[in-house]
Design a protein around this motif. Structure first.
Motif, PDB file in Angstrom:
ATOM      1  N   LEU A 167       0.826  -1.198   0.000  1.00  7.40           N
ATOM      2  CA  LEU A 167       0.000   0.000   0.000  1.00  7.40           C
ATOM      3  C   LEU A 167       0.869   1.259   0.000  1.00  7.40           C
ATOM      4  O   LEU A 167       0.624   2.202  -0.764  1.00  7.40           O
ATOM      5  N   LEU A 168       1.927   1.272   0.811  1.00 11.55           N
ATOM      6  CA  LEU A 168       2.823   2.420   0.840  1.00 11.55           C
ATOM      7  C   LEU A 168       3.535   2.608  -0.496  1.00 11.55           C
ATOM      8  O   LEU A 168       3.750   3.748  -0.948  1.00 11.55           O
ATOM      9  N   THR A 169       3.888   1.516  -1.141  1.00 10.77           N
ATOM     10  CA  THR A 169       4.535   1.591  -2.453  1.00 10.77           C
ATOM     11  C   THR A 169       3.584   2.191  -3.478  1.00 10.77           C
ATOM     12  O   THR A 169       3.985   3.028  -4.299  1.00 10.77           O
ATOM     13  N   GLU A 170       2.334   1.755  -3.458  1.00 10.04           N
ATOM     14  CA  GLU A 170       1.341   2.302  -4.383  1.00 10.04           C
ATOM     15  C   GLU A 170       1.148   3.797  -4.156  1.00 10.04           C
ATOM     16  O   GLU A 170       1.069   4.582  -5.114  1.00 10.04           O
ATOM     17  N   ILE A 171       1.085   4.212  -2.887  1.00 15.50           N
ATOM     18  CA  ILE A 171       0.926   5.632  -2.570  1.00 15.50           C
ATOM     19  C   ILE A 171       2.129   6.417  -3.077  1.00 15.50           C
ATOM     20  O   ILE A 171       1.988   7.489  -3.674  1.00 15.50           O
ATOM     21  N   ARG A 172       3.309   5.898  -2.876  1.00 10.39           N
ATOM     22  CA  ARG A 172       4.532   6.563  -3.364  1.00 10.39           C
ATOM     23  C   ARG A 172       4.497   6.737  -4.874  1.00 10.39           C
ATOM     24  O   ARG A 172       4.807   7.802  -5.414  1.00 10.39           O
ATOM     25  N   ASP A 173       4.112   5.646  -5.575  1.00 10.19           N
ATOM     26  CA  ASP A 173       4.050   5.712  -7.029  1.00 10.19           C
ATOM     27  C   ASP A 173       3.026   6.724  -7.512  1.00 10.19           C
ATOM     28  O   ASP A 173       3.249   7.444  -8.502  1.00 10.19           O
ATOM     29  N   LEU A 174       1.873   6.781  -6.830  1.00  8.08           N
ATOM     30  CA  LEU A 174       0.841   7.761  -7.201  1.00  8.08           C
ATOM     31  C   LEU A 174       1.330   9.186  -6.990  1.00  8.08           C
ATOM     32  O   LEU A 174       1.079  10.068  -7.822  1.00  8.08           O
ATOM     33  N   LEU A 175       2.039   9.424  -5.879  1.00 11.24           N
ATOM     34  CA  LEU A 175       2.554  10.758  -5.625  1.00 11.24           C
ATOM     35  C   LEU A 175       3.634  11.155  -6.647  1.00 11.24           C
ATOM     36  O   LEU A 175       3.740  12.318  -7.024  1.00 11.24           O
TER      37      LEU A 175
END
Length: 126
Positions: free
Chosen positions: A115-123
């Motif tokens: 989930l944190l990786t996905e958030i990082r990629d989105l940002l």
């Protein structure tokens, strides 16, 4: 614990069963190698040495007969068995080494990390 129950537990352990299988296969392997030596290799070696049959080589010492030809035959038999076992163990070690060299797949990251990786990629993409 009863004697029979103890013996049953001992006899059914994996290492005892593996040893029994090894002894049986070893006996069969020994017969194959003996046939290879007696029926294939020794006639060829006999031809190369001028038709000498090693098993017939005998030396007389007084009244005793020293059957050194049978000894030579058994030494050759042993050397061939040892060579076959060496080659078999070498091949097995090579196969085991390849298995050890294969990298283990990376473990799946925990859901929180995904989930944190996905958030990082989105940002990053904004």
């Amino acid at each position: 614990m009863g004697f029979i129950k103890e013996f049953k537990e001992f006899a059914m352990k994996g290492n005892v069963m593996d040893m029994a299988v090894g002894v049986i296969i070893g006996g069969a392997f020994g017969k194959i190698i003996s046939s290879l030596v007696d029926d294939v290799l020794m006639p060829i070696i006999g031809m190369c040495t001028g038709g000498v049959d090693f098993t017939g080589l005998i030396a007389k010492v007084g009244d005793a007969e020293v059957k050194y030809g049978v000894f030579i035959q058994n030494v050759i038999d042993f050397l061939i068995v040892a060579l076959c076992i060496f080659l078999m163990i070498k091949a097995m070690n090579k196969l085991n080494k390849k298995k050890e060299e294969e990298p283990a797949p990376a473990p799946e990251p925990p859901a929180e990390e995904k989930l944190l990786t996905e958030i990082r990629d989105l940002l990053k993409n904004k």
